[in-house]
Design an enzyme around this catalytic site. Sequence first.
Site, short mmCIF file in Angstrom:
data_model
loop_
_atom_site.label_atom_id
_atom_site.label_comp_id
_atom_site.label_asym_id
_atom_site.label_seq_id
_atom_site.Cartn_x
_atom_site.Cartn_y
_atom_site.Cartn_z
CD GLU A 165 52.75 43.99 41.29
OE1 GLU A 165 53.76 44.11 42.09
OE2 GLU A 165 51.51 44.01 41.95
N PRO A 166 50.30 42.53 35.92
CG PRO A 166 50.87 42.40 33.48
CD PRO A 166 51.54 43.01 34.64
N GLY A 167 48.84 39.35 35.97
CA GLY A 167 48.89 38.05 36.12
C GLY A 167 47.89 37.15 35.05
NE ARG A 168 41.94 38.08 36.60
CZ ARG A 168 41.34 37.24 37.39
NH1 ARG A 168 40.55 36.25 37.33
NH2 ARG A 168 41.47 37.69 38.65
NE ARG A 216 39.33 33.05 38.76
CZ ARG A 216 38.44 33.32 37.80
NH1 ARG A 216 37.93 32.68 36.58
NH2 ARG A 216 38.02 34.64 38.04
CB CYS A 248 31.77 14.26 47.80
SG CYS A 248 32.06 12.89 46.98
CE1 TYR A 280 45.68 34.62 40.71
CE2 TYR A 280 44.74 35.50 38.94
CZ TYR A 280 45.80 35.47 39.78
OH TYR A 280 46.29 36.71 40.05
C1 LIG Z 1 46.89 39.18 42.33
C2 LIG Z 1 47.80 40.24 42.46
C3 LIG Z 1 48.34 40.60 41.12
C4 LIG Z 1 47.80 40.12 40.03
O1 LIG Z 1 46.48 40.16 39.73
P1 LIG Z 1 45.91 39.67 38.20
O2 LIG Z 1 44.40 39.94 38.39
O3 LIG Z 1 46.17 38.36 37.93
O4 LIG Z 1 46.45 40.67 37.34
C5 LIG Z 1 49.01 41.52 40.95
N1 LIG Z 1 49.49 42.21 42.05
C6 LIG Z 1 49.28 41.83 43.35
C7 LIG Z 1 49.75 42.48 44.53
C8 LIG Z 1 48.20 41.17 43.61
O5 LIG Z 1 47.88 40.53 44.98
#
Ligand SMILES: *Cc1c(COP(=O)(O)O)cnc(C)c1O
Length: 463
Positions: free
Chosen positions: A320-323, A360, A391, A421
């Site tokens: 599950e890559p997001g970043r 962040r 502020c 993020y």
């Molecule tokens: C946050 C999260 C991700 C994604 O994380 P990245 O650091 O963006 O790759 C994937 N799976 C779960 C369960 C998460 O909480």
Amino acid sequence: MSRYAHPAGPRHADVLPEEHPPAPPEDLHELDPRVWPGSAQRVDGELALGGVGAAALAAEYGTPLFVLDEAEFRRRARDYKEAFGGIGADVYYAGKALLTKAVAKWVHEEGLKLDVCSGGELSVALAAGFPAADLGMHGNNKSEAELVRALEAGVGRIVVDSFDEIDRLERLAAERGLKPSVLVRVTTGVEAHTHEFVATAHDDQKFGLALSTGAAERAVRRLIDSPHIDLVGLHSHIGSQIFDTAGFEVAARRVAEFLARIHTELGVTLSELDLGGGLGIAYVPGDAPLTPKAIAENLVSIVSRECRAGGLPVPRIAVEPGRAIAGPAGVTLYRVGTVKDVEGIRTYVSVDGGMSDNIRTALYGAEYTCVLASRVSGAEPMLSRLVGKHCESGDIIVNDLYLPGDLRPGDLVAVAATGAYCYSMASNYNHLPRPAIAAVRDGASRTIVRRETEEDLLRLDEG
Ligand SMILES: *Cc1c(COP(=O)(O)O)cnc(C)c1O
């Protein structure tokens, strides 16, 4: 030399923080290809993204502005899809990193699945026409309404996180005559971050059901017996901004041992193993993330080895890559408002956004790369701190950086790798309207989320 060029020298030795900033880069205007999107380049000195100049983007959409390089986002999604799809694994883009309807469409067009972790994220995915069967639903406290929506939409995988949720989901599924496919989120006691991981003592957190306490096993037994839930596998997420697979290795071994125990003791073979996200990106030059291909090969060989050792068939893997997909595709453009020399220590460069569009740095001490975007300058490097207009003295975007010594109000600066993020954690602190997101591609740009207005902010205020 009021804004001095270099931190070395007796005058500053006693006032600079112990971990003083690195020496200025040789070329203040360089766009390191690991940090900047593939399309980033200087055209007549000006930064261009997706073939569109920074000044034109700022003029059209205003600043601060999130610029999203569509080709970079798609390429990264495709790289993951190719690396993992090629070995029969699933890739879920983690929508919490950045989710808009356009982004959801790109994710679907590139053949990925999508994770959501709230009713709001689910509604964006459904509004984009994302197939519900390709959605995964996370969350440690999904409300009844969120679960009902997920069930009725036909969300493909629900990742359960507690016994209360199992009770709730079972009742809601039974009432509707549905049988959702579920993964149990387990905590392995592994927490990973960048190059380090800790393999014990991290069960003390809110997510998941611990392997070490037997909670995960009780949940599995409970779900196997449920007539209303189809338990298909396990889920484990170990951290964020991870640069190697050592932490995954320990977590995968623990999960595989657990799968083997379920197999021998309960006679059940779970067919899916989701190893979560957390794959790192380069925020500053020198960060060296693994390629999707290397990650895929490592993870598959780890899981196969551990399962074979336990006499198990190898489950279908998911990540599950997001970043790693959204992060490097985004750049934030800001306009400089004030340039203030402070005590000869450093220069505070204030821009028109801040912690409301990028929390962040304040939240995690994150590091970023920033360059002068509207022009190039031959001036000496000036030790700077890029700050916002909020502020709070902690309203810092980049702690230590060098900018050209002739930086002045009106200049545009660009901060790299803000695709993940930043918008998704944006706030209206100090009643700042949230910025627009403009997608760029092949010399053209379009708004995918428009800028908020003061009218938007007042709309909810009933007086
Ligand atoms: C946050 C999260 C991700 C994604 O994380 P990245 O650091 O963006 O790759 C994937 N799976 C779960 C369960 C998460 O909480």
